[in-house]
Design an enzyme around this catalytic site. Structure first.
Site, PDB file in Angstrom:
ATOM      1  N   LYS A  38      19.080  43.713  26.549  1.00  0.00           N
ATOM      2  CA  LYS A  38      20.139  44.577  26.000  1.00  0.00           C
ATOM      3  C   LYS A  38      21.215  43.727  25.311  1.00  0.00           C
ATOM      4  O   LYS A  38      21.733  44.099  24.266  1.00  0.00           O
ATOM      5  CB  LYS A  38      20.780  45.422  27.111  1.00  0.00           C
ATOM      6  CG  LYS A  38      19.864  46.445  27.753  1.00  0.00           C
ATOM      7  CD  LYS A  38      19.397  47.543  26.813  1.00  0.00           C
ATOM      8  CE  LYS A  38      20.494  48.494  26.424  1.00  0.00           C
ATOM      9  NZ  LYS A  38      19.961  49.616  25.586  1.00  0.00           N
TER      10      LYS A  38
ATOM     11  N   TYR B  33      16.092  42.690  31.897  1.00  0.00           N
ATOM     12  CA  TYR B  33      16.602  43.934  31.296  1.00  0.00           C
ATOM     13  C   TYR B  33      17.931  43.687  30.592  1.00  0.00           C
ATOM     14  O   TYR B  33      18.082  43.953  29.401  1.00  0.00           O
ATOM     15  CB  TYR B  33      16.766  45.022  32.365  1.00  0.00           C
ATOM     16  CG  TYR B  33      17.679  46.158  31.930  1.00  0.00           C
ATOM     17  CD1 TYR B  33      17.311  47.012  30.888  1.00  0.00           C
ATOM     18  CD2 TYR B  33      18.923  46.373  32.536  1.00  0.00           C
ATOM     19  CE1 TYR B  33      18.160  48.043  30.472  1.00  0.00           C
ATOM     20  CE2 TYR B  33      19.762  47.394  32.130  1.00  0.00           C
ATOM     21  CZ  TYR B  33      19.378  48.227  31.093  1.00  0.00           C
ATOM     22  OH  TYR B  33      20.212  49.247  30.671  1.00  0.00           O
TER      23      TYR B  33
ATOM     24  N   THR C  80      24.967  48.497  27.777  1.00  0.00           N
ATOM     25  CA  THR C  80      25.246  48.619  29.201  1.00  0.00           C
ATOM     26  C   THR C  80      26.260  47.566  29.644  1.00  0.00           C
ATOM     27  O   THR C  80      26.319  46.473  29.055  1.00  0.00           O
ATOM     28  CB  THR C  80      23.935  48.441  30.004  1.00  0.00           C
ATOM     29  OG1 THR C  80      24.247  48.185  31.370  1.00  0.00           O
ATOM     30  CG2 THR C  80      23.110  47.265  29.507  1.00  0.00           C
ATOM     31  N   ASP C  81      26.992  47.868  30.707  1.00  0.00           N
ATOM     32  CA  ASP C  81      27.938  46.870  31.247  1.00  0.00           C
ATOM     33  C   ASP C  81      27.187  45.687  31.874  1.00  0.00           C
ATOM     34  O   ASP C  81      27.773  44.634  32.124  1.00  0.00           O
ATOM     35  CB  ASP C  81      28.887  47.505  32.274  1.00  0.00           C
ATOM     36  CG  ASP C  81      28.177  48.105  33.484  1.00  0.00           C
ATOM     37  OD1 ASP C  81      26.928  48.173  33.506  1.00  0.00           O
ATOM     38  OD2 ASP C  81      28.888  48.515  34.437  1.00  0.00           O
ATOM     39  N   GLU C  82      25.865  45.865  32.093  1.00  0.00           N
ATOM     40  CA  GLU C  82      25.097  44.784  32.728  1.00  0.00           C
ATOM     41  C   GLU C  82      25.010  43.538  31.843  1.00  0.00           C
ATOM     42  O   GLU C  82      24.669  42.464  32.322  1.00  0.00           O
ATOM     43  CB  GLU C  82      23.700  45.282  33.130  1.00  0.00           C
ATOM     44  CG  GLU C  82      23.780  46.398  34.153  1.00  0.00           C
ATOM     45  CD  GLU C  82      22.443  46.762  34.768  1.00  0.00           C
ATOM     46  OE1 GLU C  82      21.583  45.895  34.912  1.00  0.00           O
ATOM     47  OE2 GLU C  82      22.268  47.955  35.093  1.00  0.00           O
TER      48      GLU C  82
HETATM   49  P1  NAD Z   1      15.488  56.269  30.583  1.00  0.00           P
HETATM   50  O1  NAD Z   1      14.598  55.187  31.068  1.00  0.00           O
HETATM   51  O2  NAD Z   1      15.706  57.473  31.419  1.00  0.00           O
HETATM   52  O3  NAD Z   1      14.962  56.788  29.164  1.00  0.00           O
HETATM   53  C1  NAD Z   1      14.512  55.930  28.154  1.00  0.00           C
HETATM   54  C2  NAD Z   1      13.806  56.776  27.099  1.00  0.00           C
HETATM   55  O4  NAD Z   1      13.401  55.893  26.040  1.00  0.00           O
HETATM   56  C3  NAD Z   1      12.542  57.467  27.618  1.00  0.00           C
HETATM   57  O5  NAD Z   1      12.511  58.799  27.156  1.00  0.00           O
HETATM   58  C4  NAD Z   1      11.404  56.655  26.990  1.00  0.00           C
HETATM   59  O6  NAD Z   1      10.240  57.418  26.747  1.00  0.00           O
HETATM   60  C5  NAD Z   1      12.056  56.188  25.696  1.00  0.00           C
HETATM   61  N1  NAD Z   1      11.444  54.971  25.168  1.00  0.00           N
HETATM   62  C6  NAD Z   1      11.151  53.827  25.856  1.00  0.00           C
HETATM   63  N2  NAD Z   1      10.578  52.936  25.033  1.00  0.00           N
HETATM   64  C7  NAD Z   1      10.526  53.518  23.806  1.00  0.00           C
HETATM   65  C8  NAD Z   1      10.052  53.082  22.537  1.00  0.00           C
HETATM   66  N3  NAD Z   1       9.493  51.881  22.370  1.00  0.00           N
HETATM   67  N4  NAD Z   1      10.153  53.930  21.476  1.00  0.00           N
HETATM   68  C9  NAD Z   1      10.693  55.166  21.638  1.00  0.00           C
HETATM   69  N5  NAD Z   1      11.143  55.631  22.822  1.00  0.00           N
HETATM   70  C10 NAD Z   1      11.058  54.804  23.892  1.00  0.00           C
HETATM   71  O7  NAD Z   1      16.857  55.552  30.221  1.00  0.00           O
HETATM   72  P2  NAD Z   1      18.363  56.060  30.414  1.00  0.00           P
HETATM   73  O8  NAD Z   1      18.791  55.781  31.788  1.00  0.00           O
HETATM   74  O9  NAD Z   1      18.497  57.419  29.828  1.00  0.00           O
HETATM   75  O10 NAD Z   1      19.103  55.010  29.479  1.00  0.00           O
HETATM   76  C11 NAD Z   1      19.270  55.271  28.081  1.00  0.00           C
HETATM   77  C12 NAD Z   1      20.012  54.113  27.452  1.00  0.00           C
HETATM   78  O11 NAD Z   1      21.270  53.936  28.088  1.00  0.00           O
HETATM   79  C13 NAD Z   1      19.287  52.773  27.589  1.00  0.00           C
HETATM   80  O12 NAD Z   1      19.444  52.079  26.374  1.00  0.00           O
HETATM   81  C14 NAD Z   1      20.005  52.062  28.717  1.00  0.00           C
HETATM   82  O13 NAD Z   1      19.968  50.665  28.533  1.00  0.00           O
HETATM   83  C15 NAD Z   1      21.417  52.608  28.542  1.00  0.00           C
HETATM   84  N6  NAD Z   1      22.236  52.666  29.764  1.00  0.00           N
HETATM   85  C16 NAD Z   1      21.777  53.323  30.878  1.00  0.00           C
HETATM   86  C17 NAD Z   1      22.588  53.426  32.001  1.00  0.00           C
HETATM   87  C18 NAD Z   1      22.156  54.184  33.224  1.00  0.00           C
HETATM   88  O14 NAD Z   1      22.869  54.165  34.224  1.00  0.00           O
HETATM   89  N7  NAD Z   1      21.035  54.880  33.206  1.00  0.00           N
HETATM   90  C19 NAD Z   1      23.851  52.813  32.013  1.00  0.00           C
HETATM   91  C20 NAD Z   1      24.282  52.147  30.864  1.00  0.00           C
HETATM   92  C21 NAD Z   1      23.464  52.091  29.744  1.00  0.00           C
END
Ligand code: NAD
Length: 326
Positions: A157, A153, A125-127
């Protein structure tokens, strides 16, 4: 090609599964997900019975189970979306963020180096870069910007990113990392700004906005993110980091107002709540590297993407209605 996609029952992971299954119908896709509060198995209904898809309920921290899955499936590629992803939850309880986001990542990469892999891709993430000041619109995050995460968080990451870089250097693991800005689109859990605003507005309930609402995020439509990850898997170089973002900056308050306008709801629903602790002011990605090296450009502009997202949430109320109090 066999790909393990972790966290595929969540927001971006599920969109990525749909994208890959449509584009590469001959790939075998395995979704590994613990099904935390953020994972929703019903999201995967459209692919669940496809012969080239398998869902496995599993925790990425469960070393024995993960190794067993690798022995069974011999994946060529692993894309790790699995994470605890909500900043507010990390402020209340950092521990699970360290377990899943750091330890879980190391377990997956250990499995990759023991059983062999063509590519391990870490979704970051950009965070991890911390934030930028509001009064310097000329500044952007590049891949060389120092890591300066603000929340439990984002520091978990960042820890995973450092570990991924170390596995690449120490063990020669073919790792790529992508750092993306805020995503929006279908299947996002309604605790994040855009689906939360939509849900509250549709119910004519107060819409909470942190502090002055001037915090700026660089919004990316989820399908543009999926396309970027696919390009990194196909053409990206092991050991490289790619920032993904689309120059779609907007203040939180303006996003909320845009959604209210689209829904024909009054701005009087906006309610200021005390600011999040350590709240980052501005995120903004410089996507020059992924554009120049891989030819990626975002295709969806924010107003058009917001319209599509609103349409999706209106059409799929059954999907999010059950989730709202989780
Ligand atoms: P989300 O919270 O919607 O989904 C996370 C998924 O991971 C869920 O299905 C959950 O059940 C699963 N999970 C959690 N812990 C787990 C574990 N221990 N073992 C197996 N599965 C597990 O998240 P998202 O928004 O889809 O984000 C996905 C990825 O993208 C993350 O790594 C996040 O850091 C990154 N990201 C998200 C955004 C955003 O805007 N949402 C932006 C940049 C990066």
């Amino acid at each position: 090609m066999t790909i393990i996609i972790t966290g595929g029952a969540g927001f971006i992971g599920s969109n990525f599964i749909f994208y890959m299954m449509k584009k590469y119908p001959d790939y075998r896709i395995i979704c590994l997900d613990k099904l935390t509060y953020a994972g929703n198995l019903s999201t995967l209904t459209p692919v669940m019975n496809k012969p080239n898809f398998r869902f496995v309920k599993m925790d990425i921290c469960d070393r024995k189970a993960v190794y067993h899955l690798f022995e069974e499936e011999h994946p060529d590629i692993v894309v790790n979306f699995a994470a605890e992803s909500h900043v507010d939850r990390s402020i209340k309880n950092p521990e699970i963020f360290l377990e899943t986001n750091v330890i879980g990542t190391s377990v997956l990469m250990d499995a990759c180096r023991i059983y062999g892999i063509l590519r391990y891709h870490q979704i970051s993430t950009d965070e991890v870069y911390g934030d930028l000041p509001l009064d310097r619109p000329d500044l952007f995050f590049t891949e060389k910007t120092p890591l300066r995460p603000s929340s439990p968080y984002s520091s978990s990451k960042a820890g995973a990113d450092l570990l991924a870089g170390a596995y690449c250097r120490t063990y020669g693991l073919p790792v790529t990392i992508s750092r993306c800005s805020n995503n929006y689109g279908p299947y996002q859990f309604p605790e994040k700004l855009i689906p939360l605003t939509l849900q509250k507005a549709l119910a004519n309930q107060p819409i909470p906005v942190y502090g002055d609402g001037k915090n700026i995020r660089d919004w990316l439509y989820v399908e543009d993110h999926c396309r970027a990850i696919d390009l990194i898997l196909q053409k990206g170089k092991p050991g490289e980091i790619y920032n993904i973002g689309g120059h779609n900056e907007m203040a939180n308050m303006d996003i909320v107002k845009l959604i209210l306008r689209e829904l024909g709801k009054p701005e009087s629903l906006i309610t200021h709540v005390p600011d999040r602790k350590g709240h980052d002011r501005r995120y903004a990605i410089d996507p020059t590297k992924i554009h120049k090296d891989l030819g990626w450009m975002p295709e969806t502009k924010l107003p058009q993407g917001i319209k599509k997202t609103i349409h999706w949430y209106l059409e799929h109320q059954d999907w999010w209605m059950g989730l709202k109090n989780s």
